[in-house]
Design a protein around this motif. Structure first.
Motif, short mmCIF file in Angstrom:
data_model
loop_
_atom_site.label_atom_id
_atom_site.label_comp_id
_atom_site.label_asym_id
_atom_site.label_seq_id
_atom_site.Cartn_x
_atom_site.Cartn_y
_atom_site.Cartn_z
N GLY A 100 0.81 -1.22 0.00
CA GLY A 100 0.00 0.00 0.00
C GLY A 100 0.85 1.26 0.00
O GLY A 100 2.09 1.22 0.06
N GLY A 101 0.13 2.39 -0.06
CA GLY A 101 0.81 3.68 0.03
C GLY A 101 1.41 3.86 1.42
O GLY A 101 2.46 4.49 1.58
N SER A 102 0.76 3.29 2.44
CA SER A 102 1.28 3.42 3.80
C SER A 102 2.65 2.75 3.90
O SER A 102 3.57 3.30 4.52
CB SER A 102 0.33 2.75 4.81
N LEU A 105 5.19 4.96 2.34
CA LEU A 105 5.53 6.10 3.20
C LEU A 105 6.52 5.68 4.28
O LEU A 105 7.49 6.37 4.57
CB LEU A 105 4.26 6.68 3.83
N TRP A 128 -3.15 14.29 5.92
CA TRP A 128 -3.74 13.00 6.27
C TRP A 128 -3.21 12.59 7.65
O TRP A 128 -2.00 12.64 7.89
CB TRP A 128 -3.34 11.96 5.21
N HIS A 131 -0.08 10.44 8.10
CA HIS A 131 1.25 10.91 7.70
C HIS A 131 2.14 11.10 8.92
O HIS A 131 3.33 10.76 8.89
CB HIS A 131 1.15 12.25 6.95
N ASN A 181 -5.79 15.18 0.99
CA ASN A 181 -6.56 14.60 2.07
C ASN A 181 -6.11 15.25 3.36
O ASN A 181 -4.93 15.15 3.70
CB ASN A 181 -6.29 13.08 2.13
N ASP A 209 3.24 12.47 -2.13
CA ASP A 209 2.40 11.31 -1.83
C ASP A 209 1.20 11.39 -2.77
O ASP A 209 0.42 12.34 -2.72
CB ASP A 209 1.95 11.37 -0.36
N ALA A 211 -1.95 9.28 -3.72
CA ALA A 211 -2.77 8.11 -3.35
C ALA A 211 -4.06 8.05 -4.16
O ALA A 211 -4.85 7.12 -3.98
CB ALA A 211 -3.08 8.15 -1.86
N TYR A 212 -4.28 9.04 -5.04
CA TYR A 212 -5.57 9.13 -5.73
C TYR A 212 -5.42 9.45 -7.22
O TYR A 212 -6.27 10.14 -7.79
CB TYR A 212 -6.45 10.20 -5.06
N SER A 241 -0.20 4.85 -4.21
CA SER A 241 -1.12 3.82 -3.72
C SER A 241 -2.07 3.37 -4.82
O SER A 241 -2.55 4.20 -5.60
CB SER A 241 -1.95 4.39 -2.56
N SER A 243 -4.70 1.59 -3.78
CA SER A 243 -5.87 1.23 -2.97
C SER A 243 -7.14 1.84 -3.56
O SER A 243 -8.18 1.17 -3.64
CB SER A 243 -5.69 1.74 -1.54
N LYS A 244 -7.05 3.10 -3.98
CA LYS A 244 -8.27 3.80 -4.41
C LYS A 244 -8.53 3.64 -5.91
O LYS A 244 -9.62 3.27 -6.32
CB LYS A 244 -8.19 5.30 -4.07
N ARG A 252 -3.35 -4.45 -0.43
CA ARG A 252 -2.14 -3.72 -0.08
C ARG A 252 -1.17 -3.61 -1.25
O ARG A 252 -0.22 -4.38 -1.38
CB ARG A 252 -1.43 -4.36 1.14
C1 LIG Z 1 -2.94 10.90 1.44
C2 LIG Z 1 -2.87 9.42 1.56
N1 LIG Z 1 -1.70 8.81 1.40
C3 LIG Z 1 -1.57 7.48 1.50
C4 LIG Z 1 -2.65 6.69 1.76
C5 LIG Z 1 -2.37 5.23 1.88
O1 LIG Z 1 -3.28 4.34 1.49
P1 LIG Z 1 -3.00 2.78 1.52
O2 LIG Z 1 -1.95 2.48 2.52
O3 LIG Z 1 -4.31 2.19 1.89
O4 LIG Z 1 -2.59 2.42 0.14
C6 LIG Z 1 -3.92 7.28 1.95
C7 LIG Z 1 -5.09 6.48 2.28
O5 LIG Z 1 -6.11 6.92 2.72
C8 LIG Z 1 -4.02 8.68 1.83
O6 LIG Z 1 -5.18 9.31 1.97
#
Ligand SMILES: Cc1ncc(COP(=O)(O)O)c(C=O)c1O
Length: 395
Positions: A100-102, A105, A128, A131, A181, A209, A211-212, A241, A243-244, A252
């Motif tokens: 995932g993006g998390s 990060l 977010w 972060h 976000n 970052d 994610a969208y 990411s 995810s979205k 993930r």
């Molecule tokens: C700004 C931002 N970065 C990263 C993420 C990471 O998402 P994930 O770990 O679910 O891929 C999110 C998820 O809400 C987000 O809003």
């Protein structure tokens, strides 16, 4: 040993989801959740994802380990998505697949601290929620720059530039690639250009970052900031990411890309990134990345996915517009027009924590205390109830 630990309070959003689930009112509305929802309130599996999964189940020949980088076909496809299909010279870029993006990060933060134990990163106020722990717990020192004015519902661009003018050479600046976000308010092309000037003048390192990608205007439009900075700066970090935009939340899937000054440095950073991954989780999960790689590399599936992405984007923008129109009728002396100028799933509605509490208690409408809403919670069926309820707490 464990007696030394203090209990941690649960994530505010998880608490909100539980409260919404336990609310027996039929008219309840969930505007808090952090996932895309369709008009029926479902978070669907994309049709292209289902097709790619069928293909994967039929064709996968082994479950043997992949390396710490994950799937190189995936990494290559994401690199093209971020930096453009025809990125002339990608020898300075290196990409690893992450959970995932998390995950991206956190690996990025660990890498930054390995490179510079005193690293400072400037993050938008607000940003977010995750972060701060994802980056801060790795040891990155966080500073805030003003970003959004809750009175005028505008980006505080001059104040942002003024704060960043105090940043020292080599400090990082966290930027949201698109669909900021929580505010949903993105920098314009002109603002990105101005920011790129400041970043290059002061020798700052962009940390973007994204994610969208595809949720604001389109894949290429949403990557404007990433591509601009790539053209302008010697070093940068990008966390991504799936995810979205692929709806693969629980599988993930994400990526960390970094750009180094030259090819030799990129190779060194790459080896360090792989080492960090090895020390944290060895290698990322494979399934979602393989699905994404297949969709992006199959011309028909890619087209179909672009259409699914456009449909999600269209629904979010449609619901924004509908809410603003409904609010113009129920609360004509209040200006909610900013909602229409936001992108992605989130925006600030412009209500106080007390009003948020009343919406929850009196109307069964759930949103986080900051007044951030997920526009996917709006439907043609509930928009009038929402507008009427919001108006009822404004006075
Ligand atoms: C700004 C931002 N970065 C990263 C993420 C990471 O998402 P994930 O770990 O679910 O891929 C999110 C998820 O809400 C987000 O809003």
């Amino acid at each position: 040993m464990f007696e030394t630990l203090e209990p941690k309070s649960p994530d505010a959003i998880l608490k909100l989801i539980a409260e919404h689930q336990n609310d027996a009112r039929a008219e309840k509305v969930d505007l808090g959740v952090g996932v895309y929802r369709d008009a029926d309130g479902k978070t669907p599996i994309l049709k292209t994802v289902k097709k790619a999964e069928h293909w994967l189940v039929g064709s996968q020949a082994s479950k043997a380990y992949l390396g710490s980088r994950g799937d190189i076909v995936f990494c290559d496809a994401i690199e093209k998505l971020l930096f453009a299909e025809g990125a002339e010279d990608n020898s300075r870029i290196s990409t690893v697949q992450t959970p995932g993006g998390s995950g991206a990060l956190r690996v990025a933060a660990e890498l930054v601290v390995r490179a510079n134990p005193d690293a400072v990163m400037w993050v938008s106020d607000p940003t977010w929620n995750n972060h701060v722990p994802l980056l801060g717990e790795a040891g990155v020192k966080l500073r805030a720059y003003p970003y959004y004015d809750t009175d005028s519902n505008r980006i505080l661009f001059d104040a942002m530039l003024e704060a960043l003018a105090a940043a020292k050479e080599g400090e990082l600046i966290l930027l949201h690639g698109c669909c900021h976000n929580p505010t949903g308010m993105d920098l314009s092309v002109a603002q990105w250009d101005q920011l790129a000037d400041l970043v290059t003048e002061r020798g700052l390192i962009p940390f973007i970052d994204i994610a969208y990608q595809g949720f604001a205007e389109g894949l290429d439009e949403d990557a404007y900031g990433v591509r601009l900075m790539y053209d302008r700066v010697p070093e940068m970090v990008v966390t991504q990411s799936c995810s979205k935009n692929f709806g693969l939340y629980r599988d993930r899937v994400g990526a960390l890309s970094f750009v180094a000054r030259d090819e030799a440095t990129a190779k060194t950073v790459d080896s360090q990134a792989l080492y960090v991954v090895r020390t944290m989780y060895s290698l990322p999960p494979d399934h979602g990345g393989a699905v994404v790689a297949h969709i992006l590399n199959d011309a028909d599936l890619r087209e179909e996915w672009l259409a699914e992405l456009a449909e999600m984007r269209g629904r979010m923008n449609g619901m924004r517009k509908l809410l603003v129109e409904a609010l113009q009728k129920t609360a004509p002396e209040h200006d909610f027009s900013h909602v229409e100028h936001t992108s992605g799933m989130f925006c600030y509605l412009g209500v106080t924590p007390e009003q948020v509490a009343r919406l929850k208690q009196d109307r069964g409408i759930y949103l986080v205390d900051s007044g951030r809403i997920n526009v996917c919670g709006i439907t043609e069926g509930n928009v009038e109830y929402l507008a009427e309820s919001i108006a009822s707490v404004l006075y």
